[in-house]
Write an enzyme that holds these catalytic residues in place. Structure first.
Site, PDB file in Angstrom:
ATOM      1  N   CYS A 129       0.925  -1.203   0.020  1.00 24.21           N
ATOM      2  CA  CYS A 129      -0.126   0.033   0.109  1.00 24.21           C
ATOM      3  C   CYS A 129       0.742   1.295   0.065  1.00 24.21           C
ATOM      4  O   CYS A 129       1.533   1.485  -0.977  1.00 24.21           O
ATOM      5  CB  CYS A 129      -0.873   0.001   1.202  1.00 24.21           C
ATOM      6  SG  CYS A 129      -2.374   1.370   1.008  1.00 24.21           S
ATOM      7  N   GLU A 177      -3.032  -8.863   3.036  1.00 21.61           N
ATOM      8  CA  GLU A 177      -3.519  -9.287   4.335  1.00 21.61           C
ATOM      9  C   GLU A 177      -5.082  -9.249   4.374  1.00 21.61           C
ATOM     10  O   GLU A 177      -5.524  -9.758   5.394  1.00 21.61           O
ATOM     11  CB  GLU A 177      -2.915  -8.272   5.556  1.00 21.61           C
ATOM     12  CG  GLU A 177      -3.571  -7.161   5.687  1.00 21.61           C
ATOM     13  CD  GLU A 177      -2.830  -5.939   4.759  1.00 21.61           C
ATOM     14  OE1 GLU A 177      -3.145  -4.792   5.145  1.00 21.61           O
ATOM     15  OE2 GLU A 177      -2.034  -6.406   3.796  1.00 21.61           O
ATOM     16  N   HIS A 200      -4.074  -4.901  -0.745  1.00 21.60           N
ATOM     17  CA  HIS A 200      -3.634  -5.455   0.685  1.00 21.60           C
ATOM     18  C   HIS A 200      -3.745  -6.934   0.680  1.00 21.60           C
ATOM     19  O   HIS A 200      -4.753  -7.415   0.615  1.00 21.60           O
ATOM     20  CB  HIS A 200      -4.709  -4.851   1.796  1.00 21.60           C
ATOM     21  CG  HIS A 200      -4.511  -3.418   1.900  1.00 21.60           C
ATOM     22  ND1 HIS A 200      -3.716  -3.255   2.854  1.00 21.60           N
ATOM     23  CD2 HIS A 200      -5.046  -2.128   1.244  1.00 21.60           C
ATOM     24  CE1 HIS A 200      -3.678  -1.622   2.792  1.00 21.60           C
ATOM     25  NE2 HIS A 200      -4.611  -1.194   1.969  1.00 21.60           N
TER      26      HIS A 200
END
Length: 209
Positions: free
Chosen positions: A80, A188, A186
């Site tokens: 990011c 995650e 992202h």
């Protein structure tokens, strides 16, 4: 061992949790020594470019990171804003970036092609890796990642683009310069696609980044 740079910015707990599920050990780096002996480094980032760069510069970790990259051989993944910090500068602020990947960070409005589209670009989007990028092994087709950003990385050399996505226009969803990688989405937050990318990163070796 995955070393996650801890400088007060980024969702480092979620990254560590994903790696724990894969039985891949992680640690949070808060000292230069933990950078100097790292084998794999993740640079997370959320929020504004200048705030993230200022926090990194003030953390005492910028110098050992620069030295590590100059020596080469250590895979790095910026996520990011961490990806945007890999560039030389950003339309979002005045701070200089790390300049590990030649290019600038631009605002989507500057393309003239996102008129009518909401900003930030938020939600799921298809990601199309370029051929032969080891970070995207197993993600060559049907990969989707979660995004949240209003700025995109404009590589000086298109050869540094590792994957593309579309939002009014094509933009670099991922960048690469040798062993230095960036991912705008992202991982995650991106379910099994994100887990695959993080696993691929953990398995990178300096000889075949």
């Amino acid at each position: 061992m995955i070393t996650i740079v801890s400088y007060g910015v980024g969702n480092i707990g979620a990254l560590a949790t994903m790696y724990k599920r894969m039985s891949v050990p992680t640690r949070f780096a808060t000292t230069p020594a933990e950078i100097e002996d790292a084998t794999h480094v993740i640079l997370p980032g959320v929020g504004g470019f200048d705030d993230a760069m200022t926090r990194l510069n003030d953390s005492g970790l910028r110098e050992p990171l620069d030295a590590m990259v100059a020596r080469g051989g250590v895979p790095v993944l910026g996520i990011c804003v961490g990806m945007q910090m890999l560039g030389e500068s950003s339309d979002e602020g005045r701070c200089q970036g790390l300049a590990w990947v030649p290019g600038q960070v631009r605002h989507f409005d500057g393309t003239g092609k996102t008129q009518g589209l909401p900003l930030p670009h938020m939600g799921w989007n298809d990601v199309k890796p370029l051929a032969g990028v080891p970070l995207f092994k197993g993600l060559e087709t049907d990969a989707r990642f979660y995004f949240l950003h209003s700025y995109y990385f404009e590589c000086r050399d298109p050869a540094h683009e590792a994957a593309h996505a579309e939002y009014g226009a094509t933009f670099a969803a991922s960048v690469r310069n040798g062993c230095i990688y960036g991912m705008q989405g992202h991982p995650e937050k991106s379910h099994h696609w994100g887990a695959t990318l993080l696993k691929n990163f953990a398995e990178l070796e300096s000889s075949r980044c």
